[in-house]
Design a protein around this motif. Sequence first.
Motif, PDB file in Angstrom:
ATOM      1  N   VAL A   1      28.809 104.100  38.037  1.00 21.27           N
ATOM      2  CA  VAL A   1      28.155 104.242  39.359  1.00 21.27           C
ATOM      3  C   VAL A   1      27.602 105.273  39.793  1.00 21.27           C
ATOM      4  N   ASP A   2      26.731 105.539  40.466  1.00 22.33           N
ATOM      5  CA  ASP A   2      26.235 106.814  41.079  1.00 22.33           C
ATOM      6  C   ASP A   2      26.831 107.213  42.525  1.00 22.33           C
ATOM      7  N   PHE A   3      27.093 106.110  43.186  1.00 18.34           N
ATOM      8  CA  PHE A   3      27.944 106.214  44.504  1.00 18.34           C
ATOM      9  C   PHE A   3      28.542 105.089  44.982  1.00 18.34           C
ATOM     10  N   VAL A   4      29.329 105.409  46.015  1.00 24.56           N
ATOM     11  CA  VAL A   4      30.419 104.162  46.394  1.00 24.56           C
ATOM     12  C   VAL A   4      30.048 104.107  48.010  1.00 24.56           C
ATOM     13  N   SER A   5      30.209 102.816  48.427  1.00 20.86           N
ATOM     14  CA  SER A   5      29.774 102.586  49.794  1.00 20.86           C
ATOM     15  C   SER A   5      31.090 101.645  50.263  1.00 20.86           C
ATOM     16  N   ILE A   6      31.912 102.111  51.307  1.00 23.46           N
ATOM     17  CA  ILE A   6      33.041 101.209  51.669  1.00 23.46           C
ATOM     18  C   ILE A   6      32.737 100.436  52.784  1.00 23.46           C
ATOM     19  N   GLY A   7      33.005  98.954  52.659  1.00 25.85           N
ATOM     20  CA  GLY A   7      32.672  98.211  53.492  1.00 25.85           C
ATOM     21  C   GLY A   7      33.892  97.819  54.401  1.00 25.85           C
ATOM     22  N   THR A   8      34.157  98.319  55.425  1.00 28.73           N
ATOM     23  CA  THR A   8      35.674  98.341  56.067  1.00 28.73           C
ATOM     24  C   THR A   8      35.773  96.904  56.614  1.00 28.73           C
ATOM     25  N   ASN A   9      34.405  96.145  57.051  1.00 30.81           N
ATOM     26  CA  ASN A   9      34.961  94.851  57.556  1.00 30.81           C
ATOM     27  C   ASN A   9      35.779  94.108  56.752  1.00 30.81           C
ATOM     28  N   ASP A  10      35.088  93.817  55.412  1.00 25.76           N
ATOM     29  CA  ASP A  10      35.713  92.914  54.598  1.00 25.76           C
ATOM     30  C   ASP A  10      37.159  93.626  53.979  1.00 25.76           C
ATOM     31  N   LEU A  11      37.035  94.880  53.571  1.00 27.79           N
ATOM     32  CA  LEU A  11      38.358  95.487  53.196  1.00 27.79           C
ATOM     33  C   LEU A  11      39.548  95.282  54.093  1.00 27.79           C
TER      34      LEU A  11
ATOM     35  N   VAL B   1      16.556 104.731  40.153  1.00 29.48           N
ATOM     36  CA  VAL B   1      17.324 104.012  41.221  1.00 29.48           C
ATOM     37  C   VAL B   1      18.869 104.266  41.041  1.00 29.48           C
ATOM     38  N   ASP B   2      19.424 104.923  42.003  1.00 34.39           N
ATOM     39  CA  ASP B   2      20.981 104.968  41.902  1.00 34.39           C
ATOM     40  C   ASP B   2      21.609 103.619  42.037  1.00 34.39           C
ATOM     41  N   LEU B   3      22.693 103.484  41.230  1.00 36.80           N
ATOM     42  CA  LEU B   3      23.674 102.181  41.533  1.00 36.80           C
ATOM     43  C   LEU B   3      24.801 102.499  42.283  1.00 36.80           C
ATOM     44  N   GLY B   4      25.220 101.818  43.204  1.00 31.97           N
ATOM     45  CA  GLY B   4      26.585 101.740  44.049  1.00 31.97           C
ATOM     46  C   GLY B   4      27.103 100.671  44.032  1.00 31.97           C
ATOM     47  N   VAL B   5      28.272 100.758  44.268  1.00 34.15           N
ATOM     48  CA  VAL B   5      29.201  99.510  44.622  1.00 34.15           C
ATOM     49  C   VAL B   5      29.912  99.549  45.913  1.00 34.15           C
ATOM     50  N   MET B   6      30.154  98.414  46.508  1.00 38.17           N
ATOM     51  CA  MET B   6      30.752  98.537  47.493  1.00 38.17           C
ATOM     52  C   MET B   6      32.304  98.085  47.540  1.00 38.17           C
ATOM     53  N   ILE B   7      33.047  98.901  48.125  1.00 39.09           N
ATOM     54  CA  ILE B   7      34.691  98.750  48.051  1.00 39.09           C
ATOM     55  C   ILE B   7      34.728  98.068  49.145  1.00 39.09           C
TER      56      ILE B   7
ATOM     57  N   ARG C   1      29.639  95.413  34.139  1.00 38.57           N
ATOM     58  CA  ARG C   1      28.834  95.341  32.491  1.00 38.57           C
ATOM     59  C   ARG C   1      27.805  94.322  32.866  1.00 38.57           C
ATOM     60  N   GLN C   2      28.078  93.123  33.462  1.00 33.72           N
ATOM     61  CA  GLN C   2      26.822  92.096  33.474  1.00 33.72           C
ATOM     62  C   GLN C   2      25.664  92.808  34.506  1.00 33.72           C
ATOM     63  N   ILE C   3      26.141  93.529  35.429  1.00 32.99           N
ATOM     64  CA  ILE C   3      25.391  94.119  36.154  1.00 32.99           C
ATOM     65  C   ILE C   3      24.260  95.056  35.258  1.00 32.99           C
ATOM     66  N   GLN C   4      25.016  95.924  34.742  1.00 32.98           N
ATOM     67  CA  GLN C   4      24.340  96.790  33.927  1.00 32.98           C
ATOM     68  C   GLN C   4      23.271  96.278  33.000  1.00 32.98           C
ATOM     69  N   GLU C   5      23.909  95.290  32.377  1.00 37.12           N
ATOM     70  CA  GLU C   5      23.055  94.343  31.394  1.00 37.12           C
ATOM     71  C   GLU C   5      21.697  93.930  32.047  1.00 37.12           C
ATOM     72  N   SER C   6      21.952  93.335  33.343  1.00 35.11           N
ATOM     73  CA  SER C   6      20.813  92.937  34.207  1.00 35.11           C
ATOM     74  C   SER C   6      20.036  94.024  34.271  1.00 35.11           C
ATOM     75  N   LEU C   7      20.319  94.959  34.896  1.00 39.07           N
ATOM     76  CA  LEU C   7      19.485  96.532  35.195  1.00 39.07           C
ATOM     77  C   LEU C   7      18.483  96.713  33.831  1.00 39.07           C
ATOM     78  N   LYS C   8      19.195  96.902  32.599  1.00 42.98           N
ATOM     79  CA  LYS C   8      18.533  97.093  31.593  1.00 42.98           C
ATOM     80  C   LYS C   8      17.414  96.352  31.306  1.00 42.98           C
ATOM     81  N   LYS C   9      17.807  94.772  31.638  1.00 42.62           N
ATOM     82  CA  LYS C   9      16.571  93.675  31.230  1.00 42.62           C
ATOM     83  C   LYS C   9      15.482  94.038  32.026  1.00 42.62           C
ATOM     84  N   VAL C  10      15.981  94.506  33.333  1.00 39.47           N
ATOM     85  CA  VAL C  10      14.717  94.393  34.394  1.00 39.47           C
ATOM     86  C   VAL C  10      13.812  95.484  34.020  1.00 39.47           C
TER      87      VAL C  10
ATOM     88  N   PHE D   1      18.908  86.794  40.440  1.00 38.40           N
ATOM     89  CA  PHE D   1      19.233  88.253  40.653  1.00 38.40           C
ATOM     90  C   PHE D   1      18.372  89.309  39.882  1.00 38.40           C
ATOM     91  N   ARG D   2      17.685  88.845  38.800  1.00 43.38           N
ATOM     92  CA  ARG D   2      17.095  89.799  38.162  1.00 43.38           C
ATOM     93  C   ARG D   2      15.571  89.741  39.141  1.00 43.38           C
TER      94      ARG D   2
END
Length: 591
Positions: free
Chosen positions: A464-474, A442-448, A419-428, A389-390
């Motif tokens: 997060v900085d933005f949101v993206s909706i993944g309608t297929n899995d939703l 780099v803006d961080l977003g999550v898929m809803i 929280r785990q994602i943010q820790e990984s980002l800081k380490k990277v 991941f890193r």
Amino acid sequence: MSFQVFGIPVSRGVAIGRAVLVTSSRVDVAHYFITDEQVIAEIQRATQARDEVAQELEALKQDLPHDAPHELAALLDVHLMLLHDEALVGATRQWIVERHYNAEWALSAQLEVLARQFDEMEDDYLRERKADLEQVVERILSALAREQGRTPSDAASVVQRDFAGEDPLLLVAADIAPADMMQFKRSVFHGFITDIGGKTSHTAIVARSMDIPAVVGTREASRLIRQDDWVIIDGDAGAVIVNPSPIMLEEYRFRQRQSELERARLARLRHTPAVTLDGEKVALHANIELPADATAAIDAGATGVGLFRSEFLFMNREGELPDEEEQFLAYRAAVEAMRGLPVTIRTVDVGADKPLDRMSASELRHEHVLNPAMGLRAIRWSLSEPSMFRQQLRAIYRASAFGKVRVLIPMVAHLGEMRQIQESLKKVQQQLTDAGRAFTKVDLGVMIEIPAAALMLPLLLPYVDFVSIGTNDLIQYTLAIDRADEAVAHLYDPWHPAVLHLLATTIAQARAADKSVSVCGEMAGDPLFTDLLLAMGLRSFSMHPSQIPSVKQRVLRADASRLARLLPDLAASEDPQAAVEAAFSAVRRNH
């Protein structure tokens, strides 16, 4: 005899051509086109494999004990006779010469032809000789596989090379893995037909990205259609017409010409900004799978890449994952190709219908899970492989030095994951700084795409900085429908009130928090949903490049403020689709 097969329409339009059946024999083999210069060598490969099998059979005959049943020797004689039968040998050579199939594919194709002939025989004894034929062909295929240093079962992928045949070709298969579909991006095939799959299976998604007609979920097409049959794919109705009559053929050719004219007309909108009648600017981004797809995005007039599916860099690699440098070069290529426009890279989303060739150690412990769609996939898999991941995050951050890059995390459902994602980002970021590597913000977003994420969105938004909706899995997770299962495909309903409620709420909450929000699932590229999404307040869509012109045309004809005023009444309707179509068409007529 002409007949029709019906399935699920997943990519619109009409395709007419000859059927090419892939993996029609009982042994999975490699299928690829060869060049003119390779024809003689490929015929020699087939001949040598046949001679090798003949020697094996002769040796078996010689080694039979004296008290062996007479039937055993007779059976070996039958196999030797089939091995040298011109109906197998000569026709296989013809497939290689005329169609430029590789030897394995040519054998499989001719086995399909002969097997059907055996099936139609009235004599039971002759009909049962099909099993002997299959055994003979499997021996030859095994010999070919040994010559290539592999086994037939590990050579099932389909590789495309340049081929110029006289007739258009349509691919017919029981199923096509997403990784194999990627190899058809610039292939000779003009359409696809599969036995299984749903409207938003990844096979269907890639077919749409290629902008060619496709029908999936036909159940029996690969068994009913024969090699080289003339076939029409009606991608609008989900119909497959086999051996059509001259009248029907002409009618569909007329429809093809009309479709080409419509595409040419829409192409003229390429440089027109997507602005509604009441002045609302709308971003139309592109979904891409590989860096080379960025060119198609630019050509279609995309205002950025809203979804770079990075997992396709990890597929068809025989288990060897791309290292940081290879990923960085791929991401940089896409960023540079977009000429300063934003590129949103989704971290690897494997699992469910997108498995890797070789599972990692953590996946091996879960290889027999009953429902992979709810198992170790997407961000769950990434967090279980922190070094991998890193590595991907470092490659993404390094690419940010060459343009505007955003990172998108799929399938988030827990604050602990954030929280785990943010820790990984800081380490990277610290690792890159220490190594003197250039990167920018780099803006961080999550898929809803999980109902839980939609319901707890206010808690996720501060991270997060933005949101993206993944309608297929939703849709899949909201309705408990496996989107790749044709048996329940009719229940996969993007118009379901619960789905629309989650969509509207997510968009409203993100806008209220001043966070950008987009839809990157298949609904974004369907013009039937454009007015509804505009009414909900959506101003950023991401879709396959081929879908941008038709959605842009819909945006240009929409009055977003008037549509928004209709939304409360539509939300209470028992039949949202009918209500939306009636109300929004009335608004368009008034303009």
